[in-house]
Design a protein around this motif. Structure first.
Motif, PDB file in Angstrom:
ATOM      1  N   GLY A 111       0.826  -1.201   0.000  1.00 43.26           N
ATOM      2  CA  GLY A 111       0.000   0.000   0.000  1.00 43.26           C
ATOM      3  C   GLY A 111       0.857   1.247   0.000  1.00 43.26           C
ATOM      4  N   TRP A 112       0.411   2.242  -0.744  1.00 41.25           N
ATOM      5  CA  TRP A 112       1.136   3.518  -0.824  1.00 41.25           C
ATOM      6  C   TRP A 112       0.130   4.622  -0.576  1.00 41.25           C
ATOM      7  CZ3 TRP A 112       2.871   6.319  -5.878  1.00 41.25           C
ATOM      8  CH2 TRP A 112       3.665   7.422  -5.536  1.00 41.25           C
ATOM      9  N   SER A 113       0.258   5.258   0.576  1.00 40.91           N
ATOM     10  CA  SER A 113      -0.647   6.349   0.919  1.00 40.91           C
ATOM     11  C   SER A 113       0.082   7.673   0.814  1.00 40.91           C
ATOM     12  CB  SER A 113      -1.199   6.167   2.331  1.00 40.91           C
ATOM     13  OG  SER A 113      -0.184   6.332   3.300  1.00 40.91           O
ATOM     14  N   ASN A 114      -0.630   8.685   0.314  1.00 43.07           N
ATOM     15  CA  ASN A 114      -0.089  10.031   0.163  1.00 43.07           C
ATOM     16  C   ASN A 114      -1.084  11.028   0.733  1.00 43.07           C
ATOM     17  OD1 ASN A 114       2.363   9.666  -1.920  1.00 43.07           O
ATOM     18  ND2 ASN A 114       0.682   8.311  -2.527  1.00 43.07           N
ATOM     19  N   THR A 115      -0.606  11.871   1.611  1.00 40.17           N
ATOM     20  CA  THR A 115      -1.469  12.862   2.251  1.00 40.17           C
ATOM     21  C   THR A 115      -0.915  14.258   1.992  1.00 40.17           C
ATOM     22  OG1 THR A 115      -1.997  11.265   3.997  1.00 40.17           O
ATOM     23  CG2 THR A 115      -2.520  13.578   4.417  1.00 40.17           C
ATOM     24  N   PHE A 116      -1.781  15.150   1.494  1.00 41.01           N
ATOM     25  CA  PHE A 116      -1.408  16.532   1.194  1.00 41.01           C
ATOM     26  C   PHE A 116      -2.277  17.469   2.028  1.00 41.01           C
ATOM     27  CE2 PHE A 116      -0.817  13.846  -2.497  1.00 41.01           C
ATOM     28  CZ  PHE A 116       0.471  14.134  -2.922  1.00 41.01           C
ATOM     29  N   ALA A 137      -4.587  10.123  -1.000  1.00 49.14           N
ATOM     30  CA  ALA A 137      -4.655   9.204  -2.140  1.00 49.14           C
ATOM     31  C   ALA A 137      -3.946   7.918  -1.743  1.00 49.14           C
ATOM     32  CB  ALA A 137      -3.999   9.820  -3.372  1.00 49.14           C
ATOM     33  N   ASP A 138      -4.645   6.806  -1.869  1.00 45.76           N
ATOM     34  CA  ASP A 138      -4.099   5.531  -1.405  1.00 45.76           C
ATOM     35  C   ASP A 138      -4.254   4.488  -2.501  1.00 45.76           C
ATOM     36  OD1 ASP A 138      -3.297   4.036   1.339  1.00 45.76           O
ATOM     37  OD2 ASP A 138      -4.545   2.728   0.111  1.00 45.76           O
ATOM     38  N   LEU A 139      -3.154   3.831  -2.822  1.00 51.69           N
ATOM     39  CA  LEU A 139      -3.130   2.776  -3.826  1.00 51.69           C
ATOM     40  C   LEU A 139      -2.691   1.491  -3.127  1.00 51.69           C
ATOM     41  CD1 LEU A 139      -3.388   2.171  -6.921  1.00 51.69           C
ATOM     42  CD2 LEU A 139      -0.921   2.588  -7.064  1.00 51.69           C
ATOM     43  N   SER A 140      -3.442   0.407  -3.296  1.00 49.69           N
ATOM     44  CA  SER A 140      -3.111  -0.823  -2.577  1.00 49.69           C
ATOM     45  C   SER A 140      -3.329  -2.051  -3.449  1.00 49.69           C
ATOM     46  CB  SER A 140      -3.934  -0.944  -1.291  1.00 49.69           C
ATOM     47  OG  SER A 140      -5.313  -1.044  -1.579  1.00 49.69           O
ATOM     48  N   TYR A 141      -2.637  -3.116  -3.036  1.00 53.23           N
ATOM     49  CA  TYR A 141      -2.688  -4.391  -3.751  1.00 53.23           C
ATOM     50  C   TYR A 141      -2.542  -5.510  -2.738  1.00 53.23           C
ATOM     51  CZ  TYR A 141      -1.153  -8.177  -6.891  1.00 53.23           C
ATOM     52  OH  TYR A 141      -1.032  -9.354  -7.575  1.00 53.23           O
ATOM     53  N   SER A 142      -3.395  -6.510  -2.834  1.00 53.28           N
ATOM     54  CA  SER A 142      -3.334  -7.652  -1.927  1.00 53.28           C
ATOM     55  C   SER A 142      -3.587  -8.918  -2.732  1.00 53.28           C
ATOM     56  CB  SER A 142      -4.379  -7.510  -0.812  1.00 53.28           C
ATOM     57  OG  SER A 142      -4.365  -8.616   0.049  1.00 53.28           O
ATOM     58  N   ALA A 175      -7.018  -1.873  -5.324  1.00 54.76           N
ATOM     59  CA  ALA A 175      -7.889  -0.802  -4.819  1.00 54.76           C
ATOM     60  C   ALA A 175      -7.207   0.552  -4.945  1.00 54.76           C
ATOM     61  CB  ALA A 175      -8.262  -1.060  -3.366  1.00 54.76           C
ATOM     62  N   PHE A 176      -8.038   1.567  -5.124  1.00 51.65           N
ATOM     63  CA  PHE A 176      -7.562   2.959  -5.147  1.00 51.65           C
ATOM     64  C   PHE A 176      -8.580   3.816  -4.411  1.00 51.65           C
ATOM     65  CE2 PHE A 176      -7.525   7.219  -7.156  1.00 51.65           C
ATOM     66  CZ  PHE A 176      -6.259   7.606  -6.737  1.00 51.65           C
ATOM     67  N   ARG A 177      -8.054   4.710  -3.577  1.00 52.67           N
ATOM     68  CA  ARG A 177      -8.933   5.535  -2.746  1.00 52.67           C
ATOM     69  C   ARG A 177      -8.501   6.990  -2.799  1.00 52.67           C
ATOM     70  NH1 ARG A 177     -10.162   4.446   3.704  1.00 52.67           N
ATOM     71  NH2 ARG A 177     -11.487   6.285   4.088  1.00 52.67           N
ATOM     72  N   VAL A 205     -15.167  13.562   2.421  1.00 52.50           N
ATOM     73  CA  VAL A 205     -15.796  12.961   1.247  1.00 52.50           C
ATOM     74  C   VAL A 205     -14.736  12.080   0.596  1.00 52.50           C
ATOM     75  CG1 VAL A 205     -17.464  14.792   0.827  1.00 52.50           C
ATOM     76  CG2 VAL A 205     -15.186  14.956  -0.191  1.00 52.50           C
ATOM     77  N   GLY A 206     -15.182  10.980   0.028  1.00 58.27           N
ATOM     78  CA  GLY A 206     -14.201  10.082  -0.570  1.00 58.27           C
ATOM     79  C   GLY A 206     -14.830   9.068  -1.490  1.00 58.27           C
ATOM     80  N   VAL A 207     -13.958   8.378  -2.216  1.00 60.60           N
ATOM     81  CA  VAL A 207     -14.376   7.339  -3.128  1.00 60.60           C
ATOM     82  C   VAL A 207     -13.308   6.248  -3.109  1.00 60.60           C
ATOM     83  CG1 VAL A 207     -13.299   8.507  -5.103  1.00 60.60           C
ATOM     84  CG2 VAL A 207     -15.094   6.799  -5.498  1.00 60.60           C
ATOM     85  N   ASN A 208     -13.761   5.017  -3.193  1.00 60.07           N
ATOM     86  CA  ASN A 208     -12.836   3.878  -3.218  1.00 60.07           C
ATOM     87  C   ASN A 208     -13.272   2.916  -4.317  1.00 60.07           C
ATOM     88  OD1 ASN A 208     -10.637   2.318  -1.468  1.00 60.07           O
ATOM     89  ND2 ASN A 208     -12.182   0.819  -2.091  1.00 60.07           N
TER      90      ASN A 208
END
Length: 935
Positions: A393-398, A407-412, A482-484, A501-504
C-alpha cells in the motif's frame, strides 16, 4: 463416550446449562463493584485536588503513562478505546514486535465479544459477536485483505504477531471505513517509524516443544521461532524506516477419534438389511476412526515500512508485507463402516455379538460388544499446503489551509497450492472388533487385530471405495486491487469539526482450480504387500486401544506401486470457479464536536456510504454435456451510519451507534457451477444443484449502546448492548419449479416428463435478530491499594442470542444456531509485573457453537462444537539497565496448559432429538522458551 458434556444436562433433547448464568452474574457483580469503587475514587481525588494542586490528575487522558510492558500495552489499548468515536476494542504491543501472545488470533480473541475457532489445534479465524468469520471484515493498515481459504474469512495465522504492532476492532460502522464487515471489522496495524521517534533493533528466538511427543516416526515434536526488527529515523526525523522478519517452524501433534454417525435403524424404513446380534430398537454407532497426525508449519513473514514527511504539507507511507506459509502433514490411522449396507469380501455383512446397551434419556444405546466381519482400512495420508500472501500500500497525504487530500493505492494477493493424498491398506478378510463406548469424556476403546503386520496387511481397497488411493491437487488465487481518494475539510463551527468525502474503487478476483486423481494397483488392482524397506516404524493408536497400524510415506509409494490417472466426478468439476467483483464506494462523513452543557461534551460522526457492486462468476455446468457458464448481477446499497459519544467528564462516557450494514455472500456461494440430471426411475423428473452468482448481500440494521467509566492509568469498566436486525440471510433453498430447458439430458438416459424440476442452491431469504450484552474491565492493583502495585487483571464476558435458523428447510435439526454463535464468551487475564519480572495467566472460554470447517474432499461443513476452556501462561524477565545484560529478556510460555480437547457432537439420524459425541481430539501443550534482545 456417550452424551459426554461438561456441566450440561439433557431433557427431551433440550440442553440446559446452569453455569452460564453464574459466569455472567459473577462478571456483572465485578463490573458493578469496579464502577462503585471508581466513583468513590473520583470523589476522593476531587477532595485531594482541593488540598494540593500538585497532586492533580486528569483522568480523562492517559498522556502521563510512564509504565512499560504489560501495563503500558493495556494503557495504550484503553486510550485507543477511550478516544475513539466508534465502539472499538484495541490491542497494543508492549514493545516493537511484542504483542501479548505469539499468535495474533489468540490476542484478538481475548477482546470482549470475540472468540477464536481452533483449526488443527491452533487459533485461526475470529468470530465477532456470535457470527462466523464470513461476516467480519479484515484490514491491514486500513486496507481490505484477501483470504487464503476458498471464501472471505481471513485466516489470521498468516500474520505473524511479531510483525503486527496494534489491532483495532470496530464494532460499529464508520462511513469512512472501507471494507467493513457486518459483525465488525478487524484492522491490523504495522508500526509507523516516525511515530516511534527513536532507533530500535530487536532480536528474538524461541525453542518450542509439543507435550504429545513424536506421535509417529515421520513426525516432529520440536520447533523454533525467530524474529528481528529494525526501526530508525533519518534526515531530522523526516524519513522513517521499519523492517521486520519473522520465521516460525512449529510442530503440531494430534490424537484423534471420531464416531461417524448414530441411528436407531429399526425406527425408520431405509431398506437396510438385518444385522444379526444388534439389539432391536437400539441406537448404534455406524462407523469409527482413529488416527494420529504430525503437522509441521513453517511460516516466513517480512514487513517493511518507508515513511516520508519532509514538511507539514506532504506525508507519504509505503507499506509492504509478505508471508509464505508451508504446512506438511502426515496422518496414520484406521477407520471402518459397520452399518448394515457394508458387505465384506466374503459377501457377508457386519454382525454383532455379546452386545450390551445403556439407557440414555429413555433410549437404548449400544455401548459394548463385538463387531464381526468388519474390514478396517489403514489410511496413510500426506497433505501439503503452500500459502503466499502479498500486500502493498502507498498512501499520500497533502495538507494545505483547511484541506487534507489523501490518495491511497493498494494491492493484496493470496495464493494457495494444496495437495491431499490418501492411500489404503488392510487385512484381506473380515475382522472382529471388541468395543467399549464409555459414558464419560475421553477416547472410546476398541480392540483390533494386528494392523501393522507387514505379512498380513496389504495395499488394497478394504472399504470398497472403488479405487486404491486418491489424490487431489488444487490451486487458488485471490487478488484485490484498490484505489482511494479522500478529502477532509476543517470547519469553524460550534458543532461541526470537519467533514470527509471520498471514493474507493475495489476490484477483486478469486479463482480456484482442482484436479482429482485416482490411484489403482496394477494387475487388476490385486492386493500387494509393501516391501519392508518402504515401511516406517508402526504407529501406535493405543490411546483408543486400536494397537499399531502399518505406516509408510504415501508420496514415496505413489509412483512405485500405483497407476495414477485423472478421475473427476461432477462434484469435482464443480470445484473450479472464478468470481469477479467490482465494488465502488462513495462516502460522506461529518465529524461532530460540541458542548451540550458545561459538563457534557458530544462528539462523533454521521455519514453515509453508497456502495455499487458488480459481480459475475464463471463455473462448470456439469450436466451430461460439460460446458462453462458465466452469470452475474449488480446491486447498490445506501448505508447510513451514526456514532455519538457523550463525555460527562470524570471519565464517564455514553456511546451510541446506529447504522445499516452489509456483508457480501461467501465467495464460494457465488460460484456459477451447476449439475443436473434426470431420475432413472419414474416419473423421470429433473433435479440439480449449484451455486448462485446472483446472490445479494446479508443486510442488517445495527444499534449499539455502551456505558464506560475510565479512571486512573489504564483502568476502565464498560457495559455494551447491541442489537442487529438482519433483513436478509442466505439459505440453501429448493426451487421445485426450476426451468431446466437449457440443460441437455443424457442421450442414453430416460426422457424427462417436462423441463421443470427441483434445483437446490443458495438464495436470499428473510433474516432475524441478534442481540447481546458485553461487560468488560481492565483493573490495575495499585488503583485499589499500594500493596497491590504490579498486579492487574483484564476481564470480559458476553452473552449473545439469535432468532436466525440457518437451516429452515431441515426439520431434522430443529432450530440451529448460526455459524460462530457461542451464547457465552468469556476471557480472564491476571498478571503481575514489577522489577523486570512479569507473569500472565490467561483463560479463554466459549460456549458450544456451530462451527464451519473444511470437510471431506475440500467441501465446507457445519459441525456442532462443544465448549472450550484454554489456559495459557507466560513468564518473562527483563534485565535492568544497570545489568551487563541490559536489553535482554527471557521468556517461558505454555499454551493450552490443560490440554483442552476439541470436541464435537452430532444429532442422532432418526429424529430422536438426542446428540451424541462425534469427534474428540487432543493436541497437547505447546511449551516455548526463548529470549528477546533490544538495542
Amino acid at each position: 463416550m456417550i452424551l459426554a458434556r461438561e456441566n450440561t444436562t439433557m431433557t427431551s433433547g433440550v440442553r440446559q446449562t446452569g453455569p452460564r448464568k453464574r459466569i455472567l452474574v459473577t462478571a456483572c457483580c465485578l463490573g458493578l463493584f469496579a464502577a462503585q469503587w471508581a466513583q468513590a475514587q473520583e470523589q476522593q481525588a476531587t477532595t485531594t485536588a482541593t488540598e494540593s494542586s500538585a497532586q492533580e490528575q486528569d483522568v480523562n487522558t492517559l498522556d502521563a503513562v510512564v509504565v512499560t510492558g504489560i501495563r503500558q500495552s493495556i494503557a495504550k489499548s484503553v486510550e485507543t478505546k477511550n478516544e475513539s468515536n466508534s465502539i472499538v476494542e484495541a490491542i497494543s504491543a508492549e514493545d516493537i514486535g511484542k504483542l501479548p501472545d505469539l499468535s495474533i488470533a489468540d490476542s484478538i480473541s481475548r477482546l470482549p465479544g470475540l472468540a477464536t475457532q481452533r483449526v488443527d489445534g491452533r487459533s485461526q479465524v475470529i468470530n465477532i459477536r456470535g457470527m462466523s468469520e464470513q461476516f467480519a471484515g479484515t484490514l491491514l493498515n486500513g486496507r481490505e485483505q484477501v483470504s487464503t481459504g476458498d471464501s472471505r474469512g481471513v485466516e489470521f495465522d498468516q500474520y505473524p504477531a511479531e510483525l503486527i504492532n496494534a489491532v483495532t476492532v470496530y464494532k460499529t460502522p464508520d462511513a469512512a471505513l472501507i471494507g467493513q464487515g457486518l459483525s465488525g471489522t478487524v484492522d491490523l496495524q504495522t508500526i509507523r517509524p516516525l511515530d516511534f521517534g527513536e532507533r530500535r533493533i530487536v532480536f528474538s528466538g524461541h525453542g518450542e516443544k509439543n507435550s504429545l511427543g513424536e506421535v509417529s516416526a515421520d513426525g516432529d515434536d520440536k520447533g523454533y521461532r525467530a524474529s528481528a526488527s529494525y526501526v530508525d529515523q533519518f534526515a531530522d526525523n523526516t524519513v522513517g524506516v521499519a523492517l521486520g522478519i519473522a520465521r516460525i517452524s512449529s510442530p503440531f501433534q494430534e490424537e484423534h477419534y471420531k464416531a461417524w454417525w448414530w441411528a436407531d435403524l429399526d425406527a425408520v424404513d431405509w431398506g437396510d438389511p438385518p444385522q444379526a446380534g444388534r439389539p432391536a430398537n437400539a441406537i448404534a454407532l455406524q462407523g469409527s476412526e482413529g488416527w494420529v497426525k504430525s503437522r509441521d508449519l513453517t511460516r516466513d513473514g517480512v514487513m517493511g515500512v518507508l515513511e516520508f514527511k519532509p514538511n507539514e504539507t506532504y506525508h507519504g507511507i509505503l507499506d509492504l508485507y509478505y508471508s509464505k506459509f508451508d504446512q506438511d502433514e502426515v496422518m496414520h490411522g484406521t477407520m471402518w463402516s459397520n452399518d448394515p449396507w457394508f458387505v465384506g469380501e466374503n459377501g457377508a455383512g457386519v454382525t454383532y455379538s455379546n452386545a450390551t446397551t445403556t439407557t440414555i434419556d429413555g433410549h437404548q444405546v449400544v455401548t459394548g460388544g463385538t463387531l464381526n466381519n468388519v474390514q478396517p482400512i489403514v489410511r496413510n495420508d500426506s497433505n501439503t499446503r503452500e500459502d503466499k500472501l502479498y500486500s502493498a500500500g502507498w498512501s499520500n497525504t497533502f495538507k494545505w489551509d483547511k484541506y487534507t487530500l489523501g490518495a491511497d493505492l493498494s494491492y493484496s494477493r493470496a495464493e494457495r497450492n494444496q495437495s491431499v493424498l490418501e492411500l489404503y491398506a488392510g487385512r484381506l478378510d473380515g475382522q472382529s472388533i471388541d468395543f467399549n463406548l464409555g459414558a464419560g469424556p475421553g477416547f472410546n476403546q476398541y480392540s483390533l487385530p494386528d494392523m501393522a503386520d507387514p505379512n498380513a496387511v496389504y495395499l488394497w481397497d478394504p472399504q470398497h471405495y472403488g479405487h486404491d488411493g486418491r489424490l487431489e491437487d488444487s490451486r487458488q488465487e485471490d487478488t484485490i486491487k484498490a484505489f482511494r481518494l479522500a478529502l477532509n475539510r476543517t470547519v469553524d463551527s460550534d458543532f461541526l469539526r470537519s467533514y470527509d468525502v471520498g471514493v474507493n474503487f475495489n476490484k477483486r478476483t478469486k479463482e480456484k482450480v482442482a484436479t482429482v486423481y485416482f490411484a489403482d494397483l496394477p494387475n487388476g488392482r490385486a492386493p500387494q504387500l509393501v516391501d519392508p524397506s518402504d515401511l516406517n516404524s508402526p504407529t501406535s493408536l493405543g490411546f483408543v486401544g486400536m494397537g499399531d497400524v502399518l505406516s509408510f510415506n504415501p508420496r514415496r509409494l505413489l509412483n512405485e506401486y500405483y497407476d495414477v490417472y485423472v478421475s473427476e466426478s461432477n462434484d469435482d468439476l464443480r470445484k473450479d470457479f472464478t468470481v469477479e467483483e467490482d465494488v465502488k464506494t462513495f462516502y460522506f462523513r461529518a465529524n461532530l464536536d460540541m458542548d451540550l452543557t458545561d459538563r457534557i461534551r458530544l462528539r462523533g460522526n454521521a455519514g453515509v456510504q453508497y456502495i455499487r457492486t458488480d459481480q459475475e462468476s464463471t463455473g462448470f455446468n456439469a450436466a451430461s454435456t460439460l460446458s462453462s457458464q458465466t452469470l452475474g448481477t449488480s446491486y447498490g446499497d445506501i448505508l447510513p451510519s451514526l456514532n455519538l459519544v457523550a463525555d460527562f467528564g470524570d471519565g464517564w462516557m455514553l456511546r451510541f451507534g446506529a447504522a445499516k450494514t452489509l456483508m457480501r455472500p461467501p465467495i464460494n456461494y457465488l460460484s456459477a457451477d451447476s449439475s443436473a440430471g434426470v431420475s432413472t426411475t419414474a416419473p423421470f423428473v429433473w433435479s440439480g444443484s449449484g451455486g448462485n452468482p446472483t446472490l445479494e448481500p446479508y443486510r442488517a440494521r445495527a444499534f449499539d449502546l455502551s456505558f464506560e467509566k475510565y479512571f486512573g492509568e489504564g483502568n476502565y469498566v464498560g457495559l455494551a448492548l447491541f442489537y442487529k436486525e438482519l433483513e436478509t440471510y442466505i439459505y440453501r433453498q429448493n426451487f421445485p419449479n426450476w426451468d431446466f430447458s437449457e440443460y441437455t439430458p443424457d442421450p442414453n438416459g430416460p426422457v424427462p416428463v417436462s423441463n421443470f424440476g427441483n434445483f437446490s442452491t443458495w438464495a436470499n431469504g428473510t433474516g432475524g435478530l441478534m442481540r447481546g450484552v458485553e461487560l468488560s474491565t481492565a483493573l490495575s492493583g495499585n488503583t485499589f491499594h499500594p500493596a497491590l502495585d504490579g498486579f492487574g487483571a483484564q476481564l470480559n464476558v458476553s452473552y449473545t442470542e439469535s432468532s436466525i435458523d440457518p437451516d429452515p428447510n431441515d426439520s431434522s435439526l430443529g432450530t440451529d444456531t448460526i455459524p460462530g454463535l457461542s451464547k457465552i464468551v468469556a476471557n480472564a487475564t491476571v498478571y503481575y509485573e514489577k522489577h523486570g519480572f512479569s507473569a500472565r495467566l490467561s483463560q479463554r472460554y466459549r460456549d458450544r457453537y456451530r462451527g464451519e470447517y473444511s470437510a471431506l474432499f475440500g467441501q465446507r461443513q457445519y459441525r456442532f462444537t462443544l465448549s472450550e476452556r484454554t489456559l495459557d501462561l507466560q513468564l518473562n524477565y527483563d534485565f535492568p539497565e544497570s545489568s551487563p545484560l541490559s536489553g535482554l529478556s527471557v521468556l517461558l510460555q505454555a499454551n493450552n496448559l490443560t490440554n483442552e480437547p476439541f470436541r464435537t457432537e452430532v444429532s442422532e439420524s432418526t429424529g430422536t432429538g438426542l446428540f451424541f459425541p462425534e469427534e474428540y481430539t487432543e493436541y497437547g501443550r505447546q511449551y516455548l522458551i526463548g529470549f528477546r534482545y533490544k538495542l
